[in-house]
Enzyme design. Structure first.
Site, PDB file in Angstrom:
ATOM      1  N   TYR A 142       0.748  44.151  71.230  1.00 26.37           N
ATOM      2  CA  TYR A 142       1.406  45.811  71.616  1.00 26.37           C
ATOM      3  C   TYR A 142       0.014  46.734  71.541  1.00 26.37           C
ATOM      4  CZ  TYR A 142       3.914  50.198  71.671  1.00 26.37           C
ATOM      5  OH  TYR A 142       4.380  51.251  71.932  1.00 26.37           O
ATOM      6  N   ASP A 237      -8.585  45.944  70.617  1.00 24.19           N
ATOM      7  CA  ASP A 237      -7.693  47.007  70.355  1.00 24.19           C
ATOM      8  C   ASP A 237      -7.890  47.546  68.870  1.00 24.19           C
ATOM      9  OD1 ASP A 237      -5.628  48.973  69.644  1.00 24.19           O
ATOM     10  OD2 ASP A 237      -4.206  48.003  71.074  1.00 24.19           O
ATOM     11  N   LYS A 265      -4.523  56.160  64.864  1.00 26.35           N
ATOM     12  CA  LYS A 265      -4.275  56.123  63.621  1.00 26.35           C
ATOM     13  C   LYS A 265      -5.370  56.895  62.650  1.00 26.35           C
ATOM     14  CE  LYS A 265      -1.062  52.495  64.713  1.00 26.35           C
ATOM     15  NZ  LYS A 265       0.106  52.996  64.987  1.00 26.35           N
TER      16      LYS A 265
HETATM   17  N1  HOZ Z   1       3.842  49.737  66.162  1.00 29.58           N
HETATM   18  C1  HOZ Z   1       3.930  50.770  66.524  1.00 29.58           C
HETATM   19  C2  HOZ Z   1       2.304  51.410  66.303  1.00 29.58           C
HETATM   20  N2  HOZ Z   1       1.432  50.248  66.242  1.00 29.58           N
HETATM   21  C3  HOZ Z   1       4.761  51.712  65.461  1.00 29.58           C
HETATM   22  C4  HOZ Z   1       4.905  53.024  65.860  1.00 29.58           C
HETATM   23  C5  HOZ Z   1       5.953  53.314  66.904  1.00 29.58           C
HETATM   24  O1  HOZ Z   1       6.096  52.498  67.609  1.00 29.58           O
HETATM   25  O2  HOZ Z   1       6.651  54.355  66.571  1.00 29.58           O
END
Ligand code: HOZ
Length: 438
Positions: A142, A237, A265
């Site tokens: 993702y 990523d 992040k």
């Molecule tokens: N997996 C998403 C970020 N790596 C979580 C955050 C989201 O989708 O709200």
């Protein structure tokens, strides 16, 4: 009705699913999400005054826990001077220099407002640089929600069974090739057939969005070899892993040398920040130096930059990452021991302070094996944890995170809570998994 339930009922009238980002709606685990009122260190409290030990940490940014005093102070000092100017600031340069010194391969970089913007822009600059349109990603990976990347995607896509999002034009989705993660032979086959047509390959060097999956050495090595040989740009990523495993990228620990890196992040310390960058040669395509356009009114926002600077300053503390590794090991070892004693098969994939508990007895090394995890058990376990005051990501396909504020006492307390939650999960299994309501 609790205050959280009441707020969620109202939110559902305003926001799709009642939320601003799908996973947090609790659809995969059932029930109503607690509305969070405040956080401090490794704990959060909801609007009904329930206390939780937080293993979500805003999906990763809060490696220092909530409300680190230095971070807060620098945010406030900076905000007092003005919140946004749409002009260059010194604090933006300061964060840029810190990021570049920790990621030497990012010779030039640009700040954006999210990980999604970072990966979307990294793909655009790869296409601009190579003149090719096809891209490669891995199943269950993702990289945010840009159109080209919502193909066989992890995170919410995997959680809700919509890995290929509606609304992505077929002509665009067709340009995204996918392969299983951790499969070097599949890489060799694809690149031999059509490597010369692929603009870029994007990979999470440690996957975090199909749950955590640590790569085999050969996989990353082959990916580098094939992309280099075929003139394909390799994008790491590191939105989740950047500054999570070491001061800099997991690419340092894995001796992995991408052409472009994307971040988010932790570099924003909890405020919305992303970044992408790579060699000066590739980045010279980016406007205004080159013809690839990418912009943002709030990009490099001084308050967000300040949060990033203060966070990275704190992360320079010697031994911080080995302490996080120790806590991660303690937690994983404890969970293994509890599950063994209760006869619940689990697999824990972990790197440092980031981990996922899969409810399966088979090794989890790609999306296919991750998707075999028993999500019904996860759902029960999640609910029992919440009752115990443990806040986990409400999806099997996300990662638990630890912060520097999860000290030995907190890990011990958490393990006691996990024990009770797993004990009740065992009872529920023994009763033949009775329906427990939404
Ligand atoms: N997996 C998403 C970020 N790596 C979580 C955050 C989201 O989708 O709200």
């Amino acid at each position: 009705m609790s205050r959280s339930e009441e707020l969620f009922r109202k939110s559902r009238q305003i926001f799709p699913g009642g939320v601003s980002s799908p996973v947090r709606a609790f659809k995969a685990v059932g029930g109503s999400p607690p509305f969070i009122d405040r956080g401090e260190g490794c704990r959060i409290w909801d609007v009904d005054q329930n206390e939780y030990i937080d293993f979500v940490l805003s999906y990763g940014p809060h490696i220092l826990g909530h409300n680190d005093p230095n971070v807060l102070q620098f945010i406030c000092d900076t905000a007092k001077k003005g919140i946004s100017f749409g002009a260059p600031t010194e604090v933006e340069l300061q964060l840029g220099e810190m990021v570049r010194s920790a990621f030497p391969l990012m010779e030039r970089l640009r700040f954006v407002n999210s990980g999604t913007e970072a990966t979307m822009s990294a793909i655009r600059v790869s296409r601009a640089h190579t003149g090719r349109t096809r891209i490669l990603k891995f199943e269950g990976g993702y990289h945010g929600h840009a159109d080209s990347l919502l193909v066989k995607s992890g995170s919410g896509g995997a959680t809700f069974g919509v890995p290929d999002s509606a609304g992505v034009p077929e002509v665009l989705a067709r340009e995204t090739l996918t392969l299983p993660y951790n499969n070097p032979q599949a890489l060799r086959d694809l690149f031999q057939r059509e490597g010369d047509t692929i603009a870029c390959a994007i990979v999470e060097p440690v996957a975090g969005n199909m749950g955590v999956i640590v790569p085999d050495d050969e996989f990353l090595r082959e990916l580098r070899t094939q992309t280099e040989h075929h003139g394909t740009i390799l994008i790491a990523d590191e939105v989740m892993t950047g500054f999570r495993q070491t001061y800099g990228g997991v690419q340092i620990l894995l001796a992995f040398e991408p052409d472009i890196t994307t971040l988010g992040k932790i570099i924003g310390g909890g405020l919305p920040v992303g970044a992408y960058g790579g060699s000066a040669d590739i980045m010279k395509n980016v406007s205004p130096d080159g013809p690839m356009y990418q912009a943002g009114t709030l990009s490099g926002n001084p308050v967000a930059m300040a949060a990033g600077v203060a966070t990275l300053q704190r992360l320079k503390t010697p031994a911080l990452y080995s302490l996080l590794e120790e806590k991660g090991r303690m937690l994983a070892d404890g969970l293994h021991a509890i599950s063994r004693s209760l006869g619940i098969p689990i697999r824990i994939n972990r790197m440092g302070s980031m981990m996922t508990v899969f409810f399966t007895s088979e090794p989890v090394k790609d999306w296919q094996s991750a998707s075999k995890s028993d999500t019904e058990i996860f759902r029960k376990f999640f609910k029992e944890c919440l009752l115990e005051g443990i806040y986990l990501p409400p999806s099997q396909f996300e990662a638990f995170f630890l912060s520097t504020r999860h000290d030995d006492g907190v890990i011990k307390e958490s393990l006691e809570k996990f024990h009770r939650a797993l004990y009740r999960t065992r009872e529920w299994l023994d009763q033949g998994r009775p329906e427990t309501g939404n």
